[in-house]
Design a protein around this motif. Structure first.
Motif, PDB file in Angstrom:
ATOM      1  N   LYS A  14       1.181  -1.200   0.249  1.00  0.00           N
ATOM      2  CA  LYS A  14      -0.187   0.211  -0.015  1.00  0.00           C
ATOM      3  C   LYS A  14       0.610   1.561   0.147  1.00  0.00           C
ATOM      4  N   SER A  15       0.439   2.294  -1.155  1.00  0.00           N
ATOM      5  CA  SER A  15       0.697   2.986  -0.340  1.00  0.00           C
ATOM      6  C   SER A  15       1.183   4.132  -0.224  1.00  0.00           C
ATOM      7  N   PHE A  16       1.225   5.069   1.233  1.00  0.00           N
ATOM      8  CA  PHE A  16       0.895   6.368   1.077  1.00  0.00           C
ATOM      9  C   PHE A  16       1.880   7.391   1.072  1.00  0.00           C
ATOM     10  N   TRP A  17       1.098   8.385   1.190  1.00  0.00           N
ATOM     11  CA  TRP A  17       1.633   9.943   1.110  1.00  0.00           C
ATOM     12  C   TRP A  17       1.314  10.391   2.075  1.00  0.00           C
TER      13      TRP A  17
ATOM     14  N   GLN B  61      -8.057  10.533  -6.535  1.00  0.00           N
ATOM     15  CA  GLN B  61      -8.863   9.085  -5.941  1.00  0.00           C
ATOM     16  C   GLN B  61      -8.592   8.204  -5.160  1.00  0.00           C
ATOM     17  N   PRO B  62      -8.113   8.637  -3.994  1.00  0.00           N
ATOM     18  CA  PRO B  62      -7.178   7.909  -2.672  1.00  0.00           C
ATOM     19  C   PRO B  62      -7.739   6.833  -2.511  1.00  0.00           C
ATOM     20  N   LYS B  63      -7.873   5.730  -2.153  1.00  0.00           N
ATOM     21  CA  LYS B  63      -8.814   4.640  -1.398  1.00  0.00           C
ATOM     22  C   LYS B  63      -9.246   5.776   0.049  1.00  0.00           C
ATOM     23  N   LEU B  64      -8.025   6.188   0.922  1.00  0.00           N
ATOM     24  CA  LEU B  64      -8.448   7.091   2.360  1.00  0.00           C
ATOM     25  C   LEU B  64      -7.833   8.096   2.463  1.00  0.00           C
ATOM     26  N   HIS B  65      -8.208   9.114   3.190  1.00  0.00           N
ATOM     27  CA  HIS B  65      -7.879  10.312   2.667  1.00  0.00           C
ATOM     28  C   HIS B  65      -7.937  11.420   4.215  1.00  0.00           C
ATOM     29  N   LEU B  66      -6.781  11.058   5.276  1.00  0.00           N
ATOM     30  CA  LEU B  66      -6.627  11.491   6.618  1.00  0.00           C
ATOM     31  C   LEU B  66      -6.297  12.641   6.885  1.00  0.00           C
TER      32      LEU B  66
ATOM     33  N   PRO C 212       1.760  11.185  -5.839  1.00  0.00           N
ATOM     34  CA  PRO C 212       1.780   9.874  -6.861  1.00  0.00           C
ATOM     35  C   PRO C 212      -0.029   9.853  -7.229  1.00  0.00           C
ATOM     36  N   LYS C 213      -0.054   9.711  -8.265  1.00  0.00           N
ATOM     37  CA  LYS C 213      -1.499   9.074  -8.794  1.00  0.00           C
ATOM     38  C   LYS C 213      -1.333   7.648  -8.612  1.00  0.00           C
ATOM     39  N   ASN C 214      -0.348   6.949  -7.774  1.00  0.00           N
ATOM     40  CA  ASN C 214      -0.625   5.656  -7.182  1.00  0.00           C
ATOM     41  C   ASN C 214      -0.862   5.636  -6.075  1.00  0.00           C
ATOM     42  N   THR C 215      -1.290   6.378  -5.389  1.00  0.00           N
ATOM     43  CA  THR C 215      -1.427   6.516  -4.191  1.00  0.00           C
ATOM     44  C   THR C 215      -2.565   6.359  -3.000  1.00  0.00           C
ATOM     45  N   ASP C 216      -2.531   5.205  -2.356  1.00  0.00           N
ATOM     46  CA  ASP C 216      -3.770   4.779  -1.739  1.00  0.00           C
ATOM     47  C   ASP C 216      -4.329   5.221  -0.727  1.00  0.00           C
ATOM     48  N   ILE C 217      -2.826   5.829   0.401  1.00  0.00           N
ATOM     49  CA  ILE C 217      -3.613   6.181   1.883  1.00  0.00           C
ATOM     50  C   ILE C 217      -2.883   7.633   1.040  1.00  0.00           C
ATOM     51  N   LEU C 218      -3.720   9.057   1.884  1.00  0.00           N
ATOM     52  CA  LEU C 218      -2.567  10.064   1.324  1.00  0.00           C
ATOM     53  C   LEU C 218      -3.217  10.493   3.250  1.00  0.00           C
ATOM     54  N   ILE C 219      -2.350  11.260   3.784  1.00  0.00           N
ATOM     55  CA  ILE C 219      -2.193  11.865   5.113  1.00  0.00           C
ATOM     56  C   ILE C 219      -1.942  13.526   5.105  1.00  0.00           C
TER      57      ILE C 219
END
Length: 205
Positions: free
Chosen positions: A91-94, A161-166, A123-130
């Motif tokens: 999973k990709s975190f940013w 469109q990340p899966k999660l934005h925290l 990045p475009k492949n970000t799964d979880i954006l913080i």
């Protein structure tokens, strides 16, 4: 993989029960004045938590993290994300601490082109954006109803469109919502009077 997520603890971290999990995420404002004494106390606490991974994205109160020379004091088991990412179990975190506006806060950037340069790094492949700031129009209202989120971030989130934005920052709007396939979580634990009102988010990914 279990994520334990929180934000806006403002030196009250010792009073917050932290559930067991795999990844502990703090989305900013771990301190109130951003001093070394405050920051050291938080880092000692955060690094001692049993979670395998610990991710920290600073907030606008966390002045200590703005100086590069200070970053050497951060415990090695804490992943500090300031406009950078990491991968955990596929999973990709940013993470980015930037907030919009002109006030004298930490990680403050003017709205428009200046702050957009930071969001362009996501990045475009970000799964979880913080991030510390919410995107404009999503869990970003203060008590008076004014929206303080970042429009440029909102534009970028629609594209990634990340899966999660925290995020956190806006204490009044703690909660969750979904939009265009992304689940948004305002993780603020304190209300506008700095009272603990919420528990950390316990999320299975």
């Amino acid at each position: 993989m279990r994520l334990i997520c929180l934000a806006d603890t403002h030196n009250l971290h010792h009073e917050i029960p932290i559930p067991e999990g795999d990844i502990l995420i703090h989305a900013g404002d771990c301190t109130d004045g951003g001093t070394w004494n405050e920051t050291r106390d938080f880092l000692n606490w955060f690094s001692s938590q049993p979670h395998k991974y610990k991710i920290l994205v600073p907030g606008n109160h966390d002045f200590f993290f703005q100086k590069k020379e200070n970053l050497e004091k951060i415990p090695k088991n804490i992943h500090l994300l300031i406009d950078r990412g990491m991968e955990i179990e596929g999973k990709s975190f940013w993470g980015s601490p930037m907030i919009p506006g002109k006030a004298g806060w930490a990680f403050n950037r003017e709205r428009g082109a200046e702050i957009r340069t930071h969001w362009d790094l996501i990045p475009k492949n970000t799964d979880i954006l913080i991030t510390h700031t919410p995107p404009y129009g999503i869990l970003d209202e203060i008590g008076s109803g004014i929206k303080l989120g970042c429009k440029e971030l909102a534009e970028k989130v629609k594209k990634v469109q990340p899966k999660l934005h925290l995020f956190g920052h806006i204490h009044h709007s703690a909660g969750q919502t979904s939009y265009l396939g992304t689940k948004f979580y305002n993780l603020s634990l304190l209300d506008e009077r700095f009272r603990i009102m919420h528990d950390p988010l316990n999320l299975v990914l």
